[in-house]
Motif scaffolding. Structure first.
Motif, PDB file in Angstrom:
ATOM      1  N   PRO A   1     -47.505 -59.937 -54.655  1.00 36.01           N
ATOM      2  CA  PRO A   1     -46.715 -58.697 -54.770  1.00 36.01           C
ATOM      3  C   PRO A   1     -47.572 -57.444 -54.916  1.00 36.01           C
ATOM      4  O   PRO A   1     -47.064 -56.339 -54.751  1.00 36.01           O
ATOM      5  N   SER A   2     -48.866 -57.595 -55.204  1.00 33.69           N
ATOM      6  CA  SER A   2     -49.723 -56.401 -55.179  1.00 33.69           C
ATOM      7  C   SER A   2     -50.754 -56.512 -54.058  1.00 33.69           C
ATOM      8  O   SER A   2     -51.917 -56.113 -54.208  1.00 33.69           O
ATOM      9  N   ALA A   3     -50.285 -57.033 -52.942  1.00 39.34           N
ATOM     10  CA  ALA A   3     -51.164 -57.210 -51.773  1.00 39.34           C
ATOM     11  C   ALA A   3     -51.676 -55.859 -51.267  1.00 39.34           C
ATOM     12  O   ALA A   3     -51.060 -54.813 -51.482  1.00 39.34           O
ATOM     13  N   VAL A   4     -52.804 -55.932 -50.581  1.00 38.79           N
ATOM     14  CA  VAL A   4     -53.388 -54.753 -49.925  1.00 38.79           C
ATOM     15  C   VAL A   4     -53.380 -55.041 -48.425  1.00 38.79           C
ATOM     16  O   VAL A   4     -53.957 -56.036 -47.975  1.00 38.79           O
TER      17      VAL A   4
ATOM     18  N   ASP B   1     -39.453 -56.902 -53.597  1.00 31.98           N
ATOM     19  CA  ASP B   1     -40.166 -55.823 -54.285  1.00 31.98           C
ATOM     20  C   ASP B   1     -41.515 -55.517 -53.606  1.00 31.98           C
ATOM     21  O   ASP B   1     -42.391 -56.385 -53.544  1.00 31.98           O
ATOM     22  N   ILE B   2     -41.637 -54.305 -53.113  1.00 37.13           N
ATOM     23  CA  ILE B   2     -42.912 -53.907 -52.505  1.00 37.13           C
ATOM     24  C   ILE B   2     -43.533 -52.740 -53.282  1.00 37.13           C
ATOM     25  O   ILE B   2     -44.445 -52.076 -52.783  1.00 37.13           O
ATOM     26  N   SER B   3     -43.028 -52.511 -54.485  1.00 39.47           N
ATOM     27  CA  SER B   3     -43.484 -51.306 -55.198  1.00 39.47           C
ATOM     28  C   SER B   3     -44.977 -51.358 -55.540  1.00 39.47           C
ATOM     29  O   SER B   3     -45.592 -50.315 -55.740  1.00 39.47           O
ATOM     30  N   ASP B   4     -45.545 -52.575 -55.616  1.00 42.44           N
ATOM     31  CA  ASP B   4     -46.982 -52.649 -55.931  1.00 42.44           C
ATOM     32  C   ASP B   4     -47.856 -52.985 -54.732  1.00 42.44           C
ATOM     33  O   ASP B   4     -49.061 -53.186 -54.878  1.00 42.44           O
ATOM     34  N   VAL B   5     -47.246 -53.099 -53.552  1.00 40.77           N
ATOM     35  CA  VAL B   5     -48.054 -53.377 -52.354  1.00 40.77           C
ATOM     36  C   VAL B   5     -48.744 -52.074 -51.962  1.00 40.77           C
ATOM     37  O   VAL B   5     -48.137 -51.008 -51.984  1.00 40.77           O
ATOM     38  N   ARG B   6     -50.027 -52.163 -51.658  1.00 40.91           N
ATOM     39  CA  ARG B   6     -50.774 -50.975 -51.224  1.00 40.91           C
ATOM     40  C   ARG B   6     -51.108 -51.103 -49.735  1.00 40.91           C
ATOM     41  O   ARG B   6     -51.468 -52.200 -49.279  1.00 40.91           O
TER      42      ARG B   6
ATOM     43  N   PHE C   1     -46.467 -44.185 -39.272  1.00 42.58           N
ATOM     44  CA  PHE C   1     -46.174 -44.987 -40.467  1.00 42.58           C
ATOM     45  C   PHE C   1     -44.970 -44.423 -41.220  1.00 42.58           C
ATOM     46  O   PHE C   1     -44.153 -45.163 -41.754  1.00 42.58           O
ATOM     47  N   GLN C   2     -44.900 -43.095 -41.237  1.00 40.36           N
ATOM     48  CA  GLN C   2     -43.784 -42.421 -41.912  1.00 40.36           C
ATOM     49  C   GLN C   2     -42.455 -42.858 -41.293  1.00 40.36           C
ATOM     50  O   GLN C   2     -41.531 -43.262 -41.993  1.00 40.36           O
ATOM     51  N   ARG C   3     -42.416 -42.781 -39.965  1.00 42.50           N
ATOM     52  CA  ARG C   3     -41.169 -43.084 -39.240  1.00 42.50           C
ATOM     53  C   ARG C   3     -40.789 -44.569 -39.349  1.00 42.50           C
ATOM     54  O   ARG C   3     -39.634 -44.908 -39.562  1.00 42.50           O
ATOM     55  N   ASP C   4     -41.799 -45.458 -39.177  1.00 36.74           N
ATOM     56  CA  ASP C   4     -41.478 -46.887 -39.037  1.00 36.74           C
ATOM     57  C   ASP C   4     -41.514 -47.664 -40.350  1.00 36.74           C
ATOM     58  O   ASP C   4     -40.863 -48.708 -40.452  1.00 36.74           O
ATOM     59  N   LEU C   5     -42.296 -47.205 -41.324  1.00 35.61           N
ATOM     60  CA  LEU C   5     -42.451 -47.994 -42.557  1.00 35.61           C
ATOM     61  C   LEU C   5     -42.119 -47.223 -43.825  1.00 35.61           C
ATOM     62  O   LEU C   5     -41.320 -47.672 -44.641  1.00 35.61           O
ATOM     63  N   ILE C   6     -42.759 -46.058 -43.996  1.00 37.51           N
ATOM     64  CA  ILE C   6     -42.667 -45.355 -45.280  1.00 37.51           C
ATOM     65  C   ILE C   6     -41.219 -44.976 -45.582  1.00 37.51           C
ATOM     66  O   ILE C   6     -40.675 -45.292 -46.644  1.00 37.51           O
TER      67      ILE C   6
ATOM     68  N   GLU D   1     -48.233 -42.617 -52.762  1.00 41.74           N
ATOM     69  CA  GLU D   1     -49.515 -42.971 -53.410  1.00 41.74           C
ATOM     70  C   GLU D   1     -49.950 -44.397 -53.049  1.00 41.74           C
ATOM     71  O   GLU D   1     -51.094 -44.780 -53.260  1.00 41.74           O
ATOM     72  N   ASN D   2     -49.020 -45.177 -52.481  1.00 41.95           N
ATOM     73  CA  ASN D   2     -49.387 -46.531 -52.057  1.00 41.95           C
ATOM     74  C   ASN D   2     -49.768 -46.604 -50.582  1.00 41.95           C
ATOM     75  O   ASN D   2     -49.905 -47.693 -50.025  1.00 41.95           O
TER      76      ASN D   2
END
Ligand code: GLP
Length: 246
Positions: free
Chosen positions: A30-33, A59-64, A86-91, A99-100
């Motif tokens: 869950p905190s993958a990079v 939960d992806i809140s800790d994925v960087r 990245f903004q359009r497709d993921l963020i 910040e991640n």
């Protein structure tokens, strides 16, 4: 070569397979990079990943996440940056906190300093769990163009060749103005423990054959992957069509 090559019938199947690899990685840790490439190859992967995630969120809140490169020196209103993809497709669709998502800025008055800051932020994340790479038709990886030394690190580059032509084609960069990039180096990519290389379409067939079956040479940056201990390659049928050892 310590790689496994998976050939799938269609680009959409490649998108799904790679999206699931990324999901697996985030579920395992869950905190993958995760390292991300922008471009037409990965757009579909990222959209597929976001679709799957929205239908079964976890939960992806800790994925960087970090991008492998960014276009720099472009005007404020230039909208074809990697972060825009990245903004359009993921963020946006996955609600990833900014910040991640580590990326260098596209505008700055000190690009050398931005490259150094980007390198140290990525280093601070520790070893990435996975990075997904695309390939340019001239064999470039990130913004490491043909001729880049294999021991290159994260840096500011001036773009040229096929990549520069492609970026200028949009007409959004003043013809006289330089166009640069901040990119991870070949050495940085090679130091990552797990890589996925993805290519789709007939236009990638020749370079895929040269990169995976030709000599390892700085003239074809992606050929260095033959020396990596753990690369998994995903191709659609067309991109695999020039391989002889299928
Ligand atoms: C771009 C990016 C690379 C990308 C490659 C392939 O220059 N800097 O990270 O993998 O070219 O792009 P595409 O997927 O659009 O063919």
């Amino acid at each position: 070569m310590a790689s496994r090559i998976t050939v799938l019938e269609s680009p959409a199947q490649v998108d799904r397979a790679v999206a699931w690899e990324m999901i697996h990685c985030m579920l395992e840790n869950p905190s993958a990079v995760l390292g991300l490439a922008a471009g037409s190859t990965t757009d579909g992967i990222h959209q597929t990943l976001a679709d799957i995630w929205r239908s079964a969120p976890f939960d992806i809140s800790d994925v960087r996440f970090f991008g492998l490169d960014e276009i720099v020196m472009v005007p404020e209103d230039y909208d074809e940056t990697c972060i825009a993809d990245f903004q359009r497709d993921l963020i946006e669709p996955m609600g990833i906190r900014l910040e991640n998502m580590i990326m260098p800025p596209s505008q700055s008055d000190d690009y050398q300093a931005e490259a150094a800051r980007y390198a140290s932020r990525i280093k601070a994340l520790g070893q990435p769990d996975l990075a997904v790479l695309g390939i340019g038709i001239d064999g470039h990886l990130g913004m490491n163009l043909p001729g880049t030394p294999f021991d290159s690190g994260t840096r500011l580059v001036m773009l040229g060749g096929e990549l520069e032509q492609r970026l200028r084609k949009s007409g959004k960069v003043n013809p006289g103005a330089p166009i640069g990039g901040i990119t991870l180096g070949i050495r940085d990519l090679m130091n990552m423990p797990r890589l996925l290389l993805v290519a789709k379409g007939a236009k990638k067939a020749e370079i895929i054959a040269r990169a995976l079956e030709g000599p390892v040479t700085e003239a074809v940056p992606a050929s260095v992957l033959q020396l990596h201990p753990s690369v998994r390659v995903y191709l659609d049928r067309e991109a695999s069509s020039r391989l002889t050892k299928k």
